[in-house]
Design a protein around this motif. Structure first.
Motif, PDB file in Angstrom:
ATOM      1  N   LYS A 210      -5.216   9.624   4.642  1.00 23.75           N
ATOM      2  CA  LYS A 210      -6.361  10.552   4.587  1.00 23.75           C
ATOM      3  C   LYS A 210      -6.227  11.638   5.652  1.00 23.75           C
ATOM      4  O   LYS A 210      -6.559  12.795   5.407  1.00 23.75           O
ATOM      5  CB  LYS A 210      -7.672   9.787   4.754  1.00 23.75           C
ATOM      6  CG  LYS A 210      -8.002   8.918   3.556  1.00 23.75           C
ATOM      7  CD  LYS A 210      -9.268   8.123   3.800  1.00 23.75           C
ATOM      8  CE  LYS A 210      -9.555   7.204   2.622  1.00 23.75           C
ATOM      9  NZ  LYS A 210     -10.765   6.410   2.835  1.00 23.75           N
TER      10      LYS A 210
ATOM     11  N   GLU B  93      -6.484  12.713  -3.341  1.00 24.38           N
ATOM     12  CA  GLU B  93      -7.653  12.048  -2.753  1.00 24.38           C
ATOM     13  C   GLU B  93      -8.058  10.799  -3.517  1.00 24.38           C
ATOM     14  O   GLU B  93      -8.581   9.858  -2.933  1.00 24.38           O
ATOM     15  CB  GLU B  93      -8.838  13.011  -2.672  1.00 24.38           C
ATOM     16  CG  GLU B  93      -8.750  13.962  -1.514  1.00 24.38           C
ATOM     17  CD  GLU B  93     -10.024  14.777  -1.346  1.00 24.38           C
ATOM     18  OE1 GLU B  93     -11.118  14.295  -1.717  1.00 24.38           O
ATOM     19  OE2 GLU B  93      -9.910  15.905  -0.852  1.00 24.38           O
ATOM     20  N   SER B  94      -7.811  10.772  -4.812  1.00 20.55           N
ATOM     21  CA  SER B  94      -8.201   9.610  -5.613  1.00 20.55           C
ATOM     22  C   SER B  94      -7.273   8.416  -5.396  1.00 20.55           C
ATOM     23  O   SER B  94      -7.643   7.287  -5.726  1.00 20.55           O
ATOM     24  CB  SER B  94      -8.223   9.978  -7.100  1.00 20.55           C
ATOM     25  OG  SER B  94      -6.909  10.201  -7.575  1.00 20.55           O
ATOM     26  N   VAL B  95      -6.098   8.645  -4.817  1.00 21.39           N
ATOM     27  CA  VAL B  95      -5.109   7.581  -4.663  1.00 21.39           C
ATOM     28  C   VAL B  95      -4.939   7.150  -3.209  1.00 21.39           C
ATOM     29  O   VAL B  95      -4.737   5.974  -2.929  1.00 21.39           O
ATOM     30  CB  VAL B  95      -3.741   8.044  -5.234  1.00 21.39           C
ATOM     31  CG1 VAL B  95      -2.655   7.028  -4.973  1.00 21.39           C
ATOM     32  CG2 VAL B  95      -3.871   8.315  -6.717  1.00 21.39           C
ATOM     33  N   ILE B  96      -5.022   8.078  -2.287  1.00 23.08           N
ATOM     34  CA  ILE B  96      -4.779   7.787  -0.875  1.00 23.08           C
ATOM     35  C   ILE B  96      -5.964   7.025  -0.298  1.00 23.08           C
ATOM     36  O   ILE B  96      -7.097   7.509  -0.325  1.00 23.08           O
ATOM     37  CB  ILE B  96      -4.531   9.087  -0.075  1.00 23.08           C
ATOM     38  CG1 ILE B  96      -3.351   9.846  -0.648  1.00 23.08           C
ATOM     39  CG2 ILE B  96      -4.341   8.787   1.402  1.00 23.08           C
ATOM     40  CD1 ILE B  96      -2.039   9.114  -0.616  1.00 23.08           C
ATOM     41  N   LYS B  97      -5.682   5.836   0.236  1.00 23.86           N
ATOM     42  CA  LYS B  97      -6.747   4.977   0.752  1.00 23.86           C
ATOM     43  C   LYS B  97      -6.616   4.670   2.240  1.00 23.86           C
ATOM     44  O   LYS B  97      -7.580   4.264   2.871  1.00 23.86           O
ATOM     45  CB  LYS B  97      -6.784   3.649  -0.021  1.00 23.86           C
ATOM     46  CG  LYS B  97      -6.938   3.803  -1.520  1.00 23.86           C
ATOM     47  CD  LYS B  97      -8.259   4.427  -1.892  1.00 23.86           C
ATOM     48  CE  LYS B  97      -8.375   4.560  -3.417  1.00 23.86           C
ATOM     49  NZ  LYS B  97      -9.324   5.558  -3.818  1.00 23.86           N
ATOM     50  N   THR B  98      -5.416   4.841   2.816  1.00 27.81           N
ATOM     51  CA  THR B  98      -5.222   4.497   4.225  1.00 27.81           C
ATOM     52  C   THR B  98      -5.753   5.620   5.114  1.00 27.81           C
ATOM     53  O   THR B  98      -5.821   6.785   4.713  1.00 27.81           O
ATOM     54  CB  THR B  98      -3.737   4.263   4.542  1.00 27.81           C
ATOM     55  OG1 THR B  98      -3.018   5.494   4.373  1.00 27.81           O
ATOM     56  CG2 THR B  98      -3.140   3.178   3.659  1.00 27.81           C
ATOM     57  N   GLU B  99      -6.115   5.257   6.337  1.00 23.86           N
ATOM     58  CA  GLU B  99      -6.605   6.249   7.294  1.00 23.86           C
ATOM     59  C   GLU B  99      -5.530   7.298   7.593  1.00 23.86           C
ATOM     60  O   GLU B  99      -5.815   8.489   7.658  1.00 23.86           O
ATOM     61  CB  GLU B  99      -7.064   5.572   8.597  1.00 23.86           C
ATOM     62  CG  GLU B  99      -8.331   4.775   8.440  1.00 23.86           C
ATOM     63  CD  GLU B  99      -9.495   5.622   7.910  1.00 23.86           C
ATOM     64  OE1 GLU B  99      -9.720   6.736   8.414  1.00 23.86           O
ATOM     65  OE2 GLU B  99     -10.157   5.153   6.965  1.00 23.86           O
TER      66      GLU B  99
ATOM     67  N   LYS C  80       0.815  -1.213   0.000  1.00 22.25           N
ATOM     68  CA  LYS C  80       0.000   0.000   0.000  1.00 22.25           C
ATOM     69  C   LYS C  80       0.855   1.272   0.000  1.00 22.25           C
ATOM     70  O   LYS C  80       0.354   2.341  -0.274  1.00 22.25           O
ATOM     71  CB  LYS C  80      -0.918   0.030   1.227  1.00 22.25           C
ATOM     72  CG  LYS C  80      -2.000  -1.018   1.202  1.00 22.25           C
ATOM     73  CD  LYS C  80      -2.875  -0.885   2.428  1.00 22.25           C
ATOM     74  CE  LYS C  80      -3.946  -1.963   2.425  1.00 22.25           C
ATOM     75  NZ  LYS C  80      -4.793  -1.867   3.624  1.00 22.25           N
TER      76      LYS C  80
END
Length: 167
Positions: A70, A61-67, A42
């Motif tokens: 974010k 924002e379209s790529v970052i998925k981890t808390e 990740k």
């Protein structure tokens, strides 16, 4: 970020943070570490290092998925970013991250120029490490010289006493 080879982690080295951040946010941001374990798929930093090329994102924002990712985006209001691997003697030693609070389009030529920047940074780090090693060796040599002089003085004093006693 710079690599801590003992723990295989990227650790915060330096950053320019907005002045309006709380002390809690600043401390939290500066304490973040990133595992360079190959199973850490990740990690965008890991991707940049493994690919040995810049990792550019127009819309964070379209790529970052981890808390955690974010959280960083929300606190710093990052829109676009690029992660540049810093490679020294064919080994990763860290990353250089450049962020923008606006959407910034970068082209291949821009990424090539930024890659040159990370290569220059690797050279600066190498020279800094060499200077540190030279300083350490110089200090060891000074200590050794002092010890030799002390031993020489003790030997001379011991010989003088032996010669005085034999008279």
């Amino acid at each position: 970020t710079l690599l801590d080879p003992q723990h295989n982690l990227l650790k915060h080295a330096h950053s320019y943070l907005p002045e309006n951040l709380s002390e809690k946010d600043v401390n939290l941001l500066k304490s973040i570490t990133l595992s360079l374990d190959s199973s850490n798929t990740k990690s965008l930093h890991m991707k940049a290092i493994m690919d040995r090329k810049p990792f550019y994102v127009l819309d964070a924002e379209s790529v970052i998925k981890t808390e955690r990712g974010k959280y960083i985006l929300s606190v710093l209001n990052h829109k676009s970013f690029v992660i540049l691997p810093i490679i020294l003697q064919n080994q990763p030693i860290g990353t250089l991250e450049l962020f923008s609070q606006d959407f910034v389009s970068l082209y291949e030529d821009d990424l090539i120029e930024l890659s040159f920047l990370s290569e220059q940074l690797a050279g600066i780090i190498k020279r800094s490490l060499l200077m540190s090693q030279i300083q350490e060796e110089k200090e060891k040599a000074i200590v050794a010289q002092i010890e030799i002089e002390m031993q020489k003085k003790e030997t001379e004093e011991s010989l003088s006493e032996t010669q005085f006693q034999s008279i």
